[in-house]
Design a protein around this motif. Structure first.
Motif, PDB file in Angstrom:
ATOM      1  N   ALA A  16       2.022   9.510  11.759  1.00 56.38           N
ATOM      2  CA  ALA A  16       1.123   8.590  11.054  1.00 56.38           C
ATOM      3  C   ALA A  16       0.291   7.787  12.057  1.00 56.38           C
ATOM      4  CB  ALA A  16       1.921   7.650  10.158  1.00 56.38           C
TER       5      ALA A  16
ATOM      6  N   TYR B 255      -0.913   9.966   4.727  1.00 54.79           N
ATOM      7  CA  TYR B 255       0.192   9.799   3.787  1.00 54.79           C
ATOM      8  C   TYR B 255      -0.027  10.644   2.529  1.00 54.79           C
ATOM      9  CZ  TYR B 255       2.287   5.872   6.356  1.00 54.79           C
ATOM     10  OH  TYR B 255       2.904   5.082   7.293  1.00 54.79           O
TER      11      TYR B 255
ATOM     12  N   THR C 271       0.437  14.457   3.499  1.00 55.50           N
ATOM     13  CA  THR C 271       1.822  14.792   3.831  1.00 55.50           C
ATOM     14  C   THR C 271       2.705  14.684   2.600  1.00 55.50           C
ATOM     15  OG1 THR C 271       1.455  14.029   6.091  1.00 55.50           O
ATOM     16  CG2 THR C 271       3.741  14.290   5.386  1.00 55.50           C
ATOM     17  N   SER C 272       2.444  13.697   1.767  1.00 53.83           N
ATOM     18  CA  SER C 272       3.210  13.560   0.536  1.00 53.83           C
ATOM     19  C   SER C 272       2.960  14.754  -0.385  1.00 53.83           C
ATOM     20  CB  SER C 272       2.838  12.251  -0.158  1.00 53.83           C
ATOM     21  OG  SER C 272       3.698  11.983  -1.220  1.00 53.83           O
TER      22      SER C 272
ATOM     23  N   GLY D 262      -2.158  16.495   7.271  1.00 52.14           N
ATOM     24  CA  GLY D 262      -0.820  15.988   7.004  1.00 52.14           C
ATOM     25  C   GLY D 262       0.214  16.888   7.656  1.00 52.14           C
TER      26      GLY D 262
ATOM     27  N   TRP E  45      11.434  13.230   5.191  1.00 56.89           N
ATOM     28  CA  TRP E  45      10.174  12.513   5.441  1.00 56.89           C
ATOM     29  C   TRP E  45       9.952  11.450   4.365  1.00 56.89           C
ATOM     30  CZ3 TRP E  45       5.600  11.760   2.793  1.00 56.89           C
ATOM     31  CH2 TRP E  45       4.601  11.127   3.530  1.00 56.89           C
ATOM     32  N   TRP E  46      10.130  11.824   3.097  1.00 56.34           N
ATOM     33  CA  TRP E  46       9.963  10.848   2.016  1.00 56.34           C
ATOM     34  C   TRP E  46      10.904   9.668   2.204  1.00 56.34           C
ATOM     35  CZ3 TRP E  46       9.264  14.875  -2.314  1.00 56.34           C
ATOM     36  CH2 TRP E  46       7.939  14.888  -2.742  1.00 56.34           C
TER      37      TRP E  46
ATOM     38  N   GLU F  75       9.695   7.441   5.019  1.00 54.29           N
ATOM     39  CA  GLU F  75       8.388   6.814   4.805  1.00 54.29           C
ATOM     40  C   GLU F  75       8.247   6.042   3.496  1.00 54.29           C
ATOM     41  OE1 GLU F  75       6.153   6.498   7.008  1.00 54.29           O
ATOM     42  OE2 GLU F  75       6.830   7.967   8.477  1.00 54.29           O
ATOM     43  N   ARG F  76       9.267   6.017   2.662  1.00 56.00           N
ATOM     44  CA  ARG F  76       9.082   5.435   1.318  1.00 56.00           C
ATOM     45  C   ARG F  76       8.591   3.998   1.352  1.00 56.00           C
ATOM     46  NH1 ARG F  76      14.585   5.003   1.903  1.00 56.00           N
ATOM     47  NH2 ARG F  76      15.486   3.035   1.197  1.00 56.00           N
TER      48      ARG F  76
ATOM     49  N   ASN G 122       6.833   2.601   3.759  1.00 56.12           N
ATOM     50  CA  ASN G 122       5.469   2.629   4.260  1.00 56.12           C
ATOM     51  C   ASN G 122       4.498   3.152   3.205  1.00 56.12           C
ATOM     52  OD1 ASN G 122       5.990   1.647   6.903  1.00 56.12           O
ATOM     53  ND2 ASN G 122       6.847   3.633   7.418  1.00 56.12           N
ATOM     54  N   LEU G 123       4.916   4.128   2.421  1.00 57.39           N
ATOM     55  CA  LEU G 123       4.062   4.649   1.360  1.00 57.39           C
ATOM     56  C   LEU G 123       3.797   3.581   0.306  1.00 57.39           C
ATOM     57  CD1 LEU G 123       5.703   8.158   0.973  1.00 57.39           C
ATOM     58  CD2 LEU G 123       3.446   7.667   1.926  1.00 57.39           C
TER      59      LEU G 123
ATOM     60  N   ALA H  27       1.459   1.066   1.786  1.00 60.90           N
ATOM     61  CA  ALA H  27       0.095   1.592   1.891  1.00 60.90           C
ATOM     62  C   ALA H  27      -0.615   1.559   0.543  1.00 60.90           C
ATOM     63  CB  ALA H  27       0.129   3.022   2.443  1.00 60.90           C
TER      64      ALA H  27
END
Length: 170
Positions: free
Chosen positions: A13, A80, A83-84, A109, A121-122, A125-126, A128-129, A132
């Motif tokens: 990221a 994000y 990649t998501s 991504g 990854w989820w 990053e949850r 941060n997602l 964001a």
């Protein structure tokens, strides 16, 4: 690193945010770590100390025009989103479901070879997602998020299978 509002940032990221390669970021990150200006809580993840994060965010808000802040955060949002979507595709590739068409972008991504990698990854990053999405909504980038995810503004923005949901006001 002062513009995103998430608790930390992964190296992938950060490359999108800084528009630099991992190799380009190696030396500056090492210098920040040596100076104790950032922490590395785990491999390939970085975060400011709390006071520095607050100060960096304040400086960005005061010193940078709105358009500059929007331009700075946009690559991270694109990363994000892409990649998501890739994680969602990996985990549901055999299911029949609606997949929103992503707008054109130079941002790439991450790709995933297995469900475990996508879920990891989820999980990493949850926060941060979620941050964001809230930040984009607060910056007036909500229409962009809802268009990119294929969700109408009134319904909230959802990135990949409702893992994270934000309804105004976030």
């Amino acid at each position: 690193m002062g513009v995103p509002t998430g608790p930390d940032i992964g190296l992938d990221a950060l490359t999108a945010l800084a528009d630099r390669t991992k190799r380009d970021l190696r030396r500056p990150l090492a210098e920040l770590l040596r100076a104790n200006l950032v922490e590395q809580p785990e491999r390939s993840r970085y975060r400011f100390h709390d006071l520095l994060r607050s100060y960096a965010a304040e400086c960005a808000a005061v010193d940078e025009p709105t358009d500059t802040r929007h331009a700075a955060i946009r690559p991270l949002l694109d990363f994000y989103l892409r990649t998501s979507a890739a994680a969602d595709h990996q985990m549901t590739q055999h299911a029949r479901h609606f997949t929103a068409e992503l707008p054109a972008s130079d941002i790439k991504g991450r790709a995933f070879d297995d469900d475990e990698g996508a879920m990891a990854w989820w999980e990493a990053e949850r926060h941060n997602l979620r941050a964001a999405i809230k930040q984009a909504a607060a910056m007036g980038l909500w229409a962009t998020i809802s268009r990119e995810t294929g969700v109408p503004r009134e319904g909230g923005a959802t990135i990949s299978r409702e893992i994270i949901t934000c309804r105004p006001p976030c």
